[in-house]
Design a protein around this motif. Structure first.
Motif, PDB file in Angstrom:
ATOM      1  N   VAL A  40     -35.220  58.445  13.071  1.00 47.91           N
ATOM      2  CA  VAL A  40     -34.073  57.677  13.558  1.00 47.91           C
ATOM      3  C   VAL A  40     -32.965  57.669  12.502  1.00 47.91           C
ATOM      4  O   VAL A  40     -31.792  57.891  12.821  1.00 47.91           O
ATOM      5  CB  VAL A  40     -34.485  56.239  13.944  1.00 47.91           C
ATOM      6  N   MET A  41     -33.335  57.447  11.252  1.00 47.00           N
ATOM      7  CA  MET A  41     -32.324  57.464  10.190  1.00 47.00           C
ATOM      8  C   MET A  41     -31.693  58.853  10.073  1.00 47.00           C
ATOM      9  O   MET A  41     -30.499  58.981   9.816  1.00 47.00           O
ATOM     10  CB  MET A  41     -32.932  57.042   8.855  1.00 47.00           C
ATOM     11  N   ARG A  56     -24.855  55.150  20.676  1.00 47.55           N
ATOM     12  CA  ARG A  56     -25.530  54.278  21.629  1.00 47.55           C
ATOM     13  C   ARG A  56     -27.032  54.495  21.487  1.00 47.55           C
ATOM     14  O   ARG A  56     -27.467  55.519  20.965  1.00 47.55           O
ATOM     15  CB  ARG A  56     -25.097  54.611  23.060  1.00 47.55           C
ATOM     16  N   PRO A  57     -27.858  53.570  21.918  1.00 52.80           N
ATOM     17  CA  PRO A  57     -29.305  53.783  21.851  1.00 52.80           C
ATOM     18  C   PRO A  57     -29.731  55.094  22.519  1.00 52.80           C
ATOM     19  O   PRO A  57     -30.618  55.789  22.039  1.00 52.80           O
ATOM     20  CB  PRO A  57     -29.877  52.569  22.582  1.00 52.80           C
ATOM     21  N   GLU A  58     -29.057  55.450  23.610  1.00 52.27           N
ATOM     22  CA  GLU A  58     -29.380  56.700  24.303  1.00 52.27           C
ATOM     23  C   GLU A  58     -29.090  57.911  23.424  1.00 52.27           C
ATOM     24  O   GLU A  58     -29.800  58.913  23.468  1.00 52.27           O
ATOM     25  CB  GLU A  58     -28.574  56.818  25.616  1.00 52.27           C
ATOM     26  N   ASP A  59     -28.005  57.828  22.629  1.00 56.35           N
ATOM     27  CA  ASP A  59     -27.663  58.922  21.722  1.00 56.35           C
ATOM     28  C   ASP A  59     -28.736  59.102  20.649  1.00 56.35           C
ATOM     29  O   ASP A  59     -29.108  60.228  20.310  1.00 56.35           O
ATOM     30  CB  ASP A  59     -26.312  58.659  21.035  1.00 56.35           C
ATOM     31  N   VAL A  60     -29.215  57.990  20.129  1.00 54.54           N
ATOM     32  CA  VAL A  60     -30.261  58.052  19.107  1.00 54.54           C
ATOM     33  C   VAL A  60     -31.524  58.650  19.718  1.00 54.54           C
ATOM     34  O   VAL A  60     -32.143  59.544  19.140  1.00 54.54           O
ATOM     35  CB  VAL A  60     -30.544  56.659  18.506  1.00 54.54           C
ATOM     36  N   HIS A  61     -31.888  58.199  20.886  1.00 57.27           N
ATOM     37  CA  HIS A  61     -33.095  58.693  21.563  1.00 57.27           C
ATOM     38  C   HIS A  61     -33.009  60.207  21.768  1.00 57.27           C
ATOM     39  O   HIS A  61     -33.957  60.945  21.480  1.00 57.27           O
ATOM     40  CB  HIS A  61     -33.273  57.969  22.895  1.00 57.27           C
ATOM     41  N   GLU A  67     -40.690  66.350  20.764  1.00 58.49           N
ATOM     42  CA  GLU A  67     -42.140  66.123  20.646  1.00 58.49           C
ATOM     43  C   GLU A  67     -42.492  64.758  20.056  1.00 58.49           C
ATOM     44  O   GLU A  67     -43.581  64.256  20.268  1.00 58.49           O
ATOM     45  CB  GLU A  67     -42.804  67.241  19.827  1.00 58.49           C
ATOM     46  N   GLY A  68     -41.577  64.157  19.334  1.00 61.42           N
ATOM     47  CA  GLY A  68     -41.845  62.850  18.733  1.00 61.42           C
ATOM     48  C   GLY A  68     -41.082  61.718  19.368  1.00 61.42           C
ATOM     49  O   GLY A  68     -41.118  60.580  18.910  1.00 61.42           O
ATOM     50  N   ARG A  69     -40.376  62.012  20.440  1.00 58.28           N
ATOM     51  CA  ARG A  69     -39.509  61.025  21.098  1.00 58.28           C
ATOM     52  C   ARG A  69     -40.347  60.024  21.886  1.00 58.28           C
ATOM     53  O   ARG A  69     -41.134  60.409  22.738  1.00 58.28           O
ATOM     54  CB  ARG A  69     -38.578  61.779  22.034  1.00 58.28           C
ATOM     55  N   PRO A  70     -40.192  58.734  21.607  1.00 61.22           N
ATOM     56  CA  PRO A  70     -40.901  57.738  22.413  1.00 61.22           C
ATOM     57  C   PRO A  70     -40.312  57.686  23.818  1.00 61.22           C
ATOM     58  O   PRO A  70     -39.171  58.079  24.026  1.00 61.22           O
ATOM     59  CB  PRO A  70     -40.682  56.424  21.662  1.00 61.22           C
TER      60      PRO A  70
END
Length: 75
Positions: A40-41, A56-61, A67-70
């Motif tokens: 995330v950082m 936005r949170p969506e951009d971070v996601h 493969e590591g995306r929650p």
């Protein structure tokens, strides 16, 4: 006198949260989710390098490796 004025208080002790527990400044380095926190950082570092000033949170996601995306949280 506020807690900031109290010479006996130390910022190293942490700051109480709502539940009365203390925040530990570097807890993110040893938690079981530390790899996700680093990723995330990394998204924020890349955004800064590209002069992006808002994520936005969506951009971070979407910036996380697939493969590591929650799974996305339901809002």
């Amino acid at each position: 006198m506020t807690s900031g004025d109290d010479p006996s208080s130390s910022p190293r002790d942490g700051v109480p949260d709502r539940a009365g527990e203390r925040y530990r400044p570097f807890a993110h380095l040893t938690t079981e989710s530390c790899e996700l926190y680093r990723q995330v950082m990394g998204v924020f570092v890349r955004a800064k390098q590209e002069f992006t000033v808002h994520l936005r949170p969506e951009d971070v996601h979407l910036g996380l490796p697939p493969e590591g995306r929650p799974p996305p949280s339901a809002s």
